[in-house]
Design a protein around this motif. Sequence first.
Motif, PDB file in Angstrom:
ATOM      1  N   ALA A   1      83.100  59.750 -15.715  1.00 59.31           N
ATOM      2  CA  ALA A   1      82.129  59.163 -14.788  1.00 59.31           C
ATOM      3  C   ALA A   1      81.126  60.214 -14.327  1.00 59.31           C
ATOM      4  CB  ALA A   1      82.848  58.538 -13.595  1.00 59.31           C
ATOM      5  N   LEU A   2      81.607  61.411 -14.036  1.00 59.29           N
ATOM      6  CA  LEU A   2      80.718  62.489 -13.610  1.00 59.29           C
ATOM      7  C   LEU A   2      79.753  62.863 -14.738  1.00 59.29           C
ATOM      8  CD1 LEU A   2      79.941  64.557 -11.456  1.00 59.29           C
ATOM      9  CD2 LEU A   2      81.690  66.070 -12.402  1.00 59.29           C
ATOM     10  N   ARG A   3      80.264  62.916 -15.954  1.00 67.59           N
ATOM     11  CA  ARG A   3      79.407  63.252 -17.084  1.00 67.59           C
ATOM     12  C   ARG A   3      78.330  62.200 -17.300  1.00 67.59           C
ATOM     13  NH1 ARG A   3      81.061  64.935 -23.205  1.00 67.59           N
ATOM     14  NH2 ARG A   3      78.945  64.945 -23.988  1.00 67.59           N
ATOM     15  N   LYS A   4      78.705  60.914 -17.185  1.00 66.96           N
ATOM     16  CA  LYS A   4      77.743  59.834 -17.352  1.00 66.96           C
ATOM     17  C   LYS A   4      76.662  59.919 -16.271  1.00 66.96           C
ATOM     18  CE  LYS A   4      77.406  54.889 -18.032  1.00 66.96           C
ATOM     19  NZ  LYS A   4      78.100  53.631 -18.181  1.00 66.96           N
ATOM     20  N   TRP A   5      77.046  60.206 -15.037  1.00 62.70           N
ATOM     21  CA  TRP A   5      76.079  60.347 -13.957  1.00 62.70           C
ATOM     22  C   TRP A   5      75.130  61.510 -14.246  1.00 62.70           C
ATOM     23  CZ3 TRP A   5      75.095  64.440 -10.671  1.00 62.70           C
ATOM     24  CH2 TRP A   5      74.196  64.186  -9.654  1.00 62.70           C
ATOM     25  N   TRP A   6      75.688  62.640 -14.682  1.00 60.13           N
ATOM     26  CA  TRP A   6      74.866  63.814 -14.968  1.00 60.13           C
ATOM     27  C   TRP A   6      73.880  63.535 -16.098  1.00 60.13           C
ATOM     28  CZ3 TRP A   6      73.268  67.702 -12.429  1.00 60.13           C
ATOM     29  CH2 TRP A   6      72.711  68.799 -13.068  1.00 60.13           C
ATOM     30  N   GLU A   7      74.320  62.841 -17.133  1.00 57.29           N
ATOM     31  CA  GLU A   7      73.430  62.499 -18.236  1.00 57.29           C
ATOM     32  C   GLU A   7      72.302  61.585 -17.766  1.00 57.29           C
ATOM     33  OE1 GLU A   7      76.055  60.923 -21.212  1.00 57.29           O
ATOM     34  OE2 GLU A   7      76.567  62.914 -21.977  1.00 57.29           O
ATOM     35  N   SER A   8      72.589  60.665 -16.856  1.00 58.42           N
ATOM     36  CA  SER A   8      71.538  59.794 -16.325  1.00 58.42           C
ATOM     37  C   SER A   8      70.515  60.603 -15.530  1.00 58.42           C
ATOM     38  CB  SER A   8      72.124  58.674 -15.464  1.00 58.42           C
ATOM     39  OG  SER A   8      72.613  59.176 -14.241  1.00 58.42           O
ATOM     40  N   GLN A   9      70.969  61.638 -14.828  1.00 60.49           N
ATOM     41  CA  GLN A   9      70.037  62.496 -14.085  1.00 60.49           C
ATOM     42  C   GLN A   9      69.140  63.280 -15.044  1.00 60.49           C
ATOM     43  OE1 GLN A   9      69.846  62.249 -10.614  1.00 60.49           O
ATOM     44  NE2 GLN A   9      71.167  60.571 -11.243  1.00 60.49           N
ATOM     45  N   LEU A  10      69.693  63.709 -16.156  1.00 60.95           N
ATOM     46  CA  LEU A  10      68.891  64.421 -17.152  1.00 60.95           C
ATOM     47  C   LEU A  10      67.852  63.497 -17.771  1.00 60.95           C
ATOM     48  CD1 LEU A  10      71.618  66.597 -18.922  1.00 60.95           C
ATOM     49  CD2 LEU A  10      69.856  67.354 -17.309  1.00 60.95           C
ATOM     50  N   LYS A  11      68.186  62.219 -17.959  1.00 60.18           N
ATOM     51  CA  LYS A  11      67.218  61.258 -18.486  1.00 60.18           C
ATOM     52  C   LYS A  11      66.053  61.102 -17.519  1.00 60.18           C
ATOM     53  CE  LYS A  11      70.510  58.530 -21.144  1.00 60.18           C
ATOM     54  NZ  LYS A  11      71.214  57.246 -21.226  1.00 60.18           N
ATOM     55  N   ILE A  12      66.331  61.089 -16.233  1.00 60.27           N
ATOM     56  CA  ILE A  12      65.271  60.965 -15.232  1.00 60.27           C
ATOM     57  C   ILE A  12      64.323  62.150 -15.327  1.00 60.27           C
ATOM     58  CG2 ILE A  12      64.792  60.974 -12.740  1.00 60.27           C
ATOM     59  CD1 ILE A  12      67.411  59.321 -12.438  1.00 60.27           C
ATOM     60  N   VAL A  13      64.875  63.336 -15.476  1.00 57.20           N
ATOM     61  CA  VAL A  13      64.045  64.533 -15.616  1.00 57.20           C
ATOM     62  C   VAL A  13      63.189  64.423 -16.880  1.00 57.20           C
ATOM     63  CG1 VAL A  13      64.113  67.025 -16.033  1.00 57.20           C
ATOM     64  CG2 VAL A  13      65.589  66.010 -14.293  1.00 57.20           C
ATOM     65  N   ASP A  14      63.764  63.949 -17.963  1.00 57.75           N
ATOM     66  CA  ASP A  14      63.008  63.776 -19.201  1.00 57.75           C
ATOM     67  C   ASP A  14      61.857  62.792 -19.020  1.00 57.75           C
ATOM     68  OD1 ASP A  14      64.656  65.538 -20.525  1.00 57.75           O
ATOM     69  OD2 ASP A  14      65.855  63.984 -21.512  1.00 57.75           O
ATOM     70  N   VAL A  15      62.095  61.710 -18.285  1.00 62.48           N
ATOM     71  CA  VAL A  15      61.049  60.718 -18.047  1.00 62.48           C
ATOM     72  C   VAL A  15      59.919  61.323 -17.222  1.00 62.48           C
ATOM     73  CG1 VAL A  15      60.532  58.547 -16.853  1.00 62.48           C
ATOM     74  CG2 VAL A  15      62.537  58.714 -18.318  1.00 62.48           C
ATOM     75  N   ILE A  16      60.253  62.100 -16.218  1.00 55.91           N
ATOM     76  CA  ILE A  16      59.226  62.725 -15.382  1.00 55.91           C
ATOM     77  C   ILE A  16      58.412  63.728 -16.201  1.00 55.91           C
ATOM     78  CG2 ILE A  16      58.864  64.231 -13.380  1.00 55.91           C
ATOM     79  CD1 ILE A  16      61.271  62.747 -12.095  1.00 55.91           C
ATOM     80  N   LYS A  17      59.074  64.495 -17.056  1.00 60.50           N
ATOM     81  CA  LYS A  17      58.341  65.413 -17.938  1.00 60.50           C
ATOM     82  C   LYS A  17      57.401  64.646 -18.864  1.00 60.50           C
ATOM     83  CE  LYS A  17      61.703  69.179 -18.192  1.00 60.50           C
ATOM     84  NZ  LYS A  17      62.660  69.878 -19.060  1.00 60.50           N
ATOM     85  N   ALA A  18      57.889  63.535 -19.412  1.00 63.29           N
ATOM     86  CA  ALA A  18      57.063  62.724 -20.309  1.00 63.29           C
ATOM     87  C   ALA A  18      55.858  62.154 -19.567  1.00 63.29           C
ATOM     88  CB  ALA A  18      57.900  61.590 -20.906  1.00 63.29           C
TER      89      ALA A  18
END
Length: 159
Positions: free
Chosen positions: A32-49
């Motif tokens: 669950a922690l890993r899934k949450w962390w991966e979702s946070q990384l996706k948000i960062v990727d979207v902001i960079k994009a």
Amino acid sequence: MNEPLANSAPPPFKPEVRVDQWFDDQFKKSLALRKWWESQLKIVDVIKALGELAAEVEEIASNAPKDILIERVRGFGIAYGLKMLGAVSSQVNFDPHLHEPIAEYPEPGAAVTVIRPGYYWGNPKSPDEEIVLCKALIHIPPETKPINERISCTQQSRR
């Protein structure tokens, strides 16, 4: 020091708590922690994009025709997994999850015209993770409105 694993030490021995159950619980928590962390990384990727898209638009808008700008922005979106919801002026069936009416709210499935496309983002590895980012703006074309709502200019002036 707050370390995530500091609170994960095994509880004092209790006959009703089995070690394999404790390890299963810890494994589920770590997933669950890993899934949450991966979702946070996706948000960062979207902001960079988004930042890259803004820079791209600025560069092209000052030097290129509108058609080139549109194609480059669409290509940029595709590269990041964005998918368009309806092209401008296209006829589609109304879906309240995908379309936003600008005036009247049509019945689901009614024929409508796209005014501005919407976009959704999908994870190709997991189709269940598709997210509507922006609904397509639509309106009901006059020919699909009920007859009592179609009033010509001459009929309005008689009232």
